[in-house]
Structures are given as structure tokens and as C-alpha cells.
Design an enzyme around this catalytic site. Structure first.
Site, PDB file in Angstrom:
ATOM      1  N   GLY A  89       0.808  -1.210   0.000  1.00 41.21           N
ATOM      2  CA  GLY A  89       0.000   0.000   0.000  1.00 41.21           C
ATOM      3  C   GLY A  89       0.844   1.263   0.000  1.00 41.21           C
ATOM      4  O   GLY A  89       2.057   1.249  -0.219  1.00 41.21           O
ATOM      5  N   GLY A 117       8.461  30.704   7.446  1.00 43.14           N
ATOM      6  CA  GLY A 117       9.785  30.908   8.004  1.00 43.14           C
ATOM      7  C   GLY A 117      10.512  32.024   7.277  1.00 43.14           C
ATOM      8  O   GLY A 117      10.040  32.575   6.273  1.00 43.14           O
ATOM      9  N   TRP A 118      11.672  32.375   7.784  1.00 44.08           N
ATOM     10  CA  TRP A 118      12.425  33.509   7.225  1.00 44.08           C
ATOM     11  C   TRP A 118      12.719  33.326   5.736  1.00 44.08           C
ATOM     12  O   TRP A 118      12.563  34.243   4.943  1.00 44.08           O
ATOM     13  CB  TRP A 118      13.730  33.690   8.004  1.00 44.08           C
ATOM     14  CG  TRP A 118      14.567  34.816   7.497  1.00 44.08           C
ATOM     15  CD1 TRP A 118      15.750  34.731   6.812  1.00 44.08           C
ATOM     16  CD2 TRP A 118      14.299  36.218   7.623  1.00 44.08           C
ATOM     17  NE1 TRP A 118      16.234  35.991   6.502  1.00 44.08           N
ATOM     18  CE2 TRP A 118      15.354  36.920   6.997  1.00 44.08           C
ATOM     19  CE3 TRP A 118      13.258  36.947   8.222  1.00 44.08           C
ATOM     20  CZ2 TRP A 118      15.395  38.310   6.947  1.00 44.08           C
ATOM     21  CZ3 TRP A 118      13.314  38.337   8.162  1.00 44.08           C
ATOM     22  CH2 TRP A 118      14.368  38.997   7.528  1.00 44.08           C
ATOM     23  N   THR A 119      13.111  32.126   5.350  1.00 39.02           N
ATOM     24  CA  THR A 119      13.518  31.884   3.966  1.00 39.02           C
ATOM     25  C   THR A 119      12.327  31.741   3.034  1.00 39.02           C
ATOM     26  O   THR A 119      12.375  32.179   1.874  1.00 39.02           O
ATOM     27  CB  THR A 119      14.391  30.621   3.885  1.00 39.02           C
ATOM     28  OG1 THR A 119      15.525  30.784   4.749  1.00 39.02           O
ATOM     29  CG2 THR A 119      14.884  30.385   2.466  1.00 39.02           C
ATOM     30  N   GLU A 158       7.175  36.057   7.819  1.00 42.49           N
ATOM     31  CA  GLU A 158       8.189  37.013   8.276  1.00 42.49           C
ATOM     32  C   GLU A 158       8.566  37.962   7.132  1.00 42.49           C
ATOM     33  O   GLU A 158       9.440  37.645   6.346  1.00 42.49           O
ATOM     34  CB  GLU A 158       9.418  36.268   8.789  1.00 42.49           C
ATOM     35  CG  GLU A 158       9.107  35.320   9.951  1.00 42.49           C
ATOM     36  CD  GLU A 158      10.339  34.643  10.510  1.00 42.49           C
ATOM     37  OE1 GLU A 158      11.434  35.243  10.481  1.00 42.49           O
ATOM     38  OE2 GLU A 158      10.224  33.503  10.971  1.00 42.49           O
ATOM     39  N   MET A 224       8.072  35.379  18.825  1.00 40.81           N
ATOM     40  CA  MET A 224       9.487  35.134  18.544  1.00 40.81           C
ATOM     41  C   MET A 224      10.314  36.136  19.349  1.00 40.81           C
ATOM     42  O   MET A 224      10.872  37.097  18.813  1.00 40.81           O
ATOM     43  CB  MET A 224       9.749  35.244  17.048  1.00 40.81           C
ATOM     44  CG  MET A 224       9.042  34.158  16.242  1.00 40.81           C
ATOM     45  SD  MET A 224       9.365  34.239  14.462  1.00 40.81           S
ATOM     46  CE  MET A 224       8.346  35.655  14.012  1.00 40.81           C
ATOM     47  N   ASP A 227      16.349  37.276  18.901  1.00 41.46           N
ATOM     48  CA  ASP A 227      16.910  38.050  17.782  1.00 41.46           C
ATOM     49  C   ASP A 227      16.642  39.540  17.948  1.00 41.46           C
ATOM     50  O   ASP A 227      16.481  40.273  16.960  1.00 41.46           O
ATOM     51  CB  ASP A 227      16.361  37.567  16.432  1.00 41.46           C
ATOM     52  CG  ASP A 227      16.797  36.157  16.096  1.00 41.46           C
ATOM     53  OD1 ASP A 227      17.769  35.674  16.718  1.00 41.46           O
ATOM     54  OD2 ASP A 227      16.180  35.523  15.226  1.00 41.46           O
TER      55      ASP A 227
END
Length: 408
Positions: A89, A117-119, A158, A224, A227
């Protein structure tokens, strides 16, 4: 659940939404797909007894709004030692099978797919601005949630940059919430599916958002809260200070509260890494360079801190910690167990939802006396238990046979 319904004018199905329980805390971590490679950190390494939620990073989205997995081999294909190559299967393997098995063995553990996400936030603005692309986003993200056997979706945009972006973000959340409620209704499922977001702590970013409007669609706001300083700064600074300076965690939290976000929906993010500043005389002083880091320049895994030759310091006024090597003139800003203890006290005092970490591969083993997950658990449990609300195991329309069978 007490306080489970936020008044809303968009749909009576809002009853599926659920705050974190008022007498229990969230402890959440991001698990990154790429951790299974050089980091050799796998799903079965997660300290599940000390976690309530896992956010899986990341899914991507294309310019038409279609959400898709970022690393199919790691996510759905990799066979581990106890995975048979002779199964019949169409079956799910990889990290998501492992997460399903963890959910089955630990019914308190909820897993969400984090998108962006950032990227991979590049396409959010264009997608959110277009009804047809938003529809693609909603359809494909819920398909992934259903097929992979998940408990929710986490939006990590972001960042919205314009007033139109902020308006469109609300539209995206509204349509996603409506579709998640419809999905639950069609299944006859009374366990809420979670819609959460990774939220900014920089004033420029959070002041733009329509937080009060977002609130009626979201179950939790994962702040977040890190940073706050780094290679982009003019001087060496604290990256996750609770108080003090022009930017701090408390200031961001007070803004979210002032915009009408219930305290129990606010989850304080904490870093499992340190940011380095080289050739500096300390906090507030200029620097030159950021050093090699563990996996990327200037960023060190928390479990390697303090670095050899450095001394760890705690700043009680700002509630922050850092290490400093006077010979190398290198400073690294990160959260120590003492900072985690103080932040946990703040979470309890302000009745916040709990704690979130980025990301799981960087911590010590949870039994280690410097483990951050271990530290926050010990501290929060002094005030209330961790959230034990049940996860989902029933996915009769998944494309995967073993998911339909409840991860046998």
C-alpha cells in the site's frame, strides 16, 4: 474548557477554537526537518514528557498559494531501522510517521505544520492579497494536515510589510479558520484543530498587524522573543532580554495585551542558541565580526555555551544572560537556566500561555541540569501542570494507509 470561545461574528463554528487551558501551560518547541542530517537530531530524541506541542518547520508555498513540504525525503520518505521495505500500500514514513507514533504513545502531544519561516515567506504577500491564491493556500495546507495526521497549522510569515499585507493576513486567517472548522465538522470531531502564528517582537513589525482582528481566528500567538540584537545591530546587545533597552520582550507582550489578545493566548518564545559579537568590550559597546558559529556564522547552539574560556553572566535588571571571553573579546548573548526560571515566573505571574523554543536540536538532553526545556518545566510546574488536552489520531481520508489505520 473555560474561556474556550472568543466572541466572533464570522461563524458559529468558532466553537472549535480553544485557548490553552487556563490552569495549564504550553511548552512547545520547533523541530526542524534539517536536524536529521549533520545535527543527527531525530523526532525520537524529542523530550515528549516535557512538551505539549511540536511545530514542524517548514512547509513552503509557491506563488499560486500552493503549500508543499520542504524536504519530502526527510518529511515523508526516509525509512528508519524499524521501517519495513516490504509494506504493502501507500504508507507514510520519514519524520511525520515518527511524529504520528509519538502522538499515539503520548496523547497529550500536539503537532502542527509550520508554513513559511524567514527563507520561505517570499510569496506570502502575493498569496494573501488574492482570493484565488488564498483558496489554494487553504486547500493545500488542510490537505497536508489531514494526510500527515496533524493537529494544526502554524503560520510563520516574516513579515507583513504594508497595511494591505496586514489586512490580507486577517483574510487568510479567517478563511483558514473557517475551513479548519468545516474539516472538523465533516469529521464529527470535537477536538479543536489549532491555528497559531509565529509572531514578531519588533515594534516595526507588530505595530503594523491587526492583532485584535487576528485574535478571533487564532488559538495561540507564539512570540518570537529573540533576535532582538545581532549582526545587524550597532553595538553588542542582549538578544532576548525581558526588560530594558529600546526593545525588550515585556514591551512586546504589553503591546499584544493592549491590542486585546488574551494573556493565555500569548506564548513566550525563547532561544536555544546564542548570538555572538567579536572584538567588543561588552554589552552596549561596538563590535567587529560575529565569529564562525556552530552551523552558521555568529550563531552557537545553546548546548555548547558558554564557550571555552568564557564566563557566564546574569543581568538581573534586564533578565538576560551572556558569556564573555576577555582574551578573545567575544560576547555571546543567550538564555541561561536562571533566565528561563525568571521568565517562567513572569509567564505565571502574567497568566501567559506558556513557553516556546527555537529549536529542539540545540538543547542539552532534558535530564541535563542546564537543559532549557527541563528548566522551564521545573519552573512552570511549580505554578500549574502542563497542558494535557488530547491530540488527534483519526484521519479516515488520509492518502496514507498507515495514517488511516491510526499509526499501527
Amino acid at each position: 474548557m473555560n474561556n474556550a470561545i472568543e466572541a466572533s461574528n464570522y461563524s458559529p463554528q468558532t466553537a472549535f477554537m480553544a485557548y490553552p487551558h487556563p490552569d495549564a501551560f504550553i511548552v512547545c518547541t520547533y523541530f526542524v526537518a534539517w536536524a536529521i542530517y549533520a545535527r543527527n537530531h531525530n523526532v525520537f530524541d524529542l523530550p515528549v514528557q516535557n512538551l505539549t506541542h511540536v511545530l514542524y518547520a517548514f512547509a513552503n508555498l509557491d506563488a499560486e498559494g500552493r503549500v508543499f513540504l520542504g524536504d519530502p525525503w526527510a518529511d515523508t520518505d526516509k525509512h528508519y531501522e524499524d521501517d519495513s521495505w516490504n509494506d504493502t500500500g501507500n504508507n507514510l514514513y520519514g519524520n511525520f510517521k515518527r511524529l504520528g507514533l509519538l502522538k499515539k504513545a503520548n496523547r497529550h502531544l500536539k503537532v502542527s505544520l509550520s508554513i513559511g519561516g524567514w527563507t520561505w515567506s517570499t510569496n506570502f504577500a502575493g498569496v494573501a492579497a488574492c482570493p484565488e491564491k488564498r483558496a489554494n493556500f487553504v486547500r493545500t495546507s488542510i490537505e497536508l494536515m489531514n494526510n500527515l495526521g496533524l493537529d494544526g497549522l502554524d503560520i510563520d510569515w516574516e513579515y507583513p510589510k504594508t497595511s494591505d499585507d496586514a489586512d490580507n493576513y486577517v483574510s487568510l486567517l479567517r478563511e483558514l479558520r473557517q475551513a479548519m472548522d468545516q474539516y472538523a465538522t465533516e469529521k464529527g470531531d470535537q477536538i479543536p484543530y489549532l491555528l497559531t502564528g509565529a509572531m514578531p517582537c519588533g515594534e516595526t513589525q507588530y505595530s503594523l498587524l491587526r492583532l485584535n482582528e487576528m485574535n478571533q481566528y487564532m488559538d495561540a500567538f507564539y512570540l518570537m522573543a529573540y533576535d532582538l540584537a545581532g549582526s545587524w545591530s550597532d553595538a553588542a546587545g542582549h538578544q532576548s532580554n525581558l526588560h530594558g533597552g529600546e526593545i525588550n520582550v515585556d514591551k512586546a507582550i504589553q503591546h499584544y495585551l493592549a491590542q486585546g489578545i488574551p494573556s493565555r493566548k500569548i506564548v513566550m518564545g525563547m532561544p536555544m542558541y546564542g548570538r555572538a559579537f567579536q572584538n567588543t568590550d561588552g554589552i552596549g559597546h561596538p563590535f567587529e565580526g560575529i565569529g564562525p558559529g556552530t552551523w552558521e556564522q555568529g550563531v552557537y547552539d545553546y548546548k555548547h555555551l558558554p564557550l571555552d574560556g568564557a564566563v557566564e553572566y546574569y543581568d538581573g535588571e534586564s533578565v538576560s544572560s551572556y558569556s564573555y571571553d576577555p582574551v578573545k573579546r567575544e560576547l555571546v548573548t543567550y538564555d541561561s537556566p536562571l533566565v528561563i526560571d525568571r521568565k517562567a515566573e513572569y509567564i505565571a505571574r502574567h497568566k501567559l500561555g506558556g513557553a516556546m523554543f527555537w529549536e529542539s536540536s540545540s538543547d542539552h538532553n532534558t535530564e541535563h541540569d542546564r537543559s532549557l526545556v527541563g528548566s522551564v518545566n521545573r519552573a512552570l510546574r511549580q505554578h500549574a501542570p502542563l497542558d494535557s488536552s488530547p491530540n488527534h489520531l483519526d484521519y479516515p481520508s488520509s492518502i496514507y494507509d498507515n495514517v488511516r489505520a491510526g499509526f499501527p
